[in-house]
Design a protein around this motif. Sequence first.
Motif, short mmCIF file in Angstrom:
data_model
loop_
_atom_site.label_atom_id
_atom_site.label_comp_id
_atom_site.label_asym_id
_atom_site.label_seq_id
_atom_site.Cartn_x
_atom_site.Cartn_y
_atom_site.Cartn_z
N LEU A 149 8.52 -7.86 62.56
CA LEU A 149 9.63 -7.02 62.99
C LEU A 149 9.17 -5.97 63.99
N ALA A 171 18.04 -0.82 66.40
CA ALA A 171 18.45 -1.06 65.01
C ALA A 171 19.68 -1.94 64.96
N SER A 175 20.02 -5.68 63.41
CA SER A 175 20.78 -5.61 62.15
C SER A 175 20.05 -4.85 61.05
N TYR A 176 19.42 -3.75 61.42
CA TYR A 176 18.78 -2.85 60.45
C TYR A 176 19.35 -1.45 60.66
N THR A 177 19.14 -0.59 59.69
CA THR A 177 19.54 0.80 59.87
C THR A 177 18.50 1.52 60.73
N ARG A 178 18.95 2.59 61.36
CA ARG A 178 18.05 3.41 62.18
C ARG A 178 16.89 3.94 61.33
N HIS A 180 15.56 2.74 58.59
CA HIS A 180 14.61 1.70 58.17
C HIS A 180 13.65 1.35 59.30
N ILE A 181 14.21 1.13 60.49
CA ILE A 181 13.37 0.79 61.65
C ILE A 181 12.40 1.92 61.95
#
Length: 250
Positions: A149, A171, A175-178, A180-181
């Motif tokens: 990733l 993000a 398809s991830y949250t800000r 999390h990234i």
Amino acid sequence: MNPNLLILFKGERHDYGKVNMHAHKFWQLEIVTRHHVAYTMLNEERQLLSAGDMLLIPPGLEHEFVYEPPGAAWITLKFERSPADCLQREVTLRKSLFTEKFTASLLAMVTGTILRPYEKRFVEGMLEALFMYLESEEADQTEDAPSQLIRTVTDMVRERNGKPISVDEIAQELSYTRSHISKLFRQLTGESLKSFIDRIRLDKAKEMLRYSEFNISYITEELGFKDIFTFSRFFKRMTGANPRQYRSGK
């Protein structure tokens, strides 16, 4: 000595086949482009190469290949390179962004197997780049899901070629949250994602200021800054000098 390409061969089989245990005095690089190829090194268990994998075999190591239905396709490169003892055993490179780019570049540049002089030189340059990659920290990184990733994120930033991209855009596209990234990036790299984006943009700005003839207004627009004032403020915050001072060497 830079690599000296001896032969490039594009193989394909639709039935069972085997190349018995053998060794030779030159290097060999196997790139699997379809399905699977099994290989065995002397006194070791059989290993499987899947499409996208690469196998680098140093001179003198005995090896064999097995091709089983439904068939496989591969590229073989055999070449000379000194020093020959820089690797003591084979190196398997599993499918990654590096192997994908390497293979795509090879296939795009070389359509046949009787190479023109400039095609041969191009392939030899790629082989030398492979050895540089093997000596880099990137080659030692494990390709687990988080590492893949982060590799995707860094490639997205670099492929913008200095133009702006936000953490939110990255993000959303992945398809991830800000959060999390951002958290994962800092954990694995020790640097914030925003800082990495700024650093890549700065590197491109320095390159254009130092080595191009474009005026600062053009560079500002090319890098996606709103105006020269915004670009100058960014550059001075990052380097302590404004773009004109940097360009003049002051």
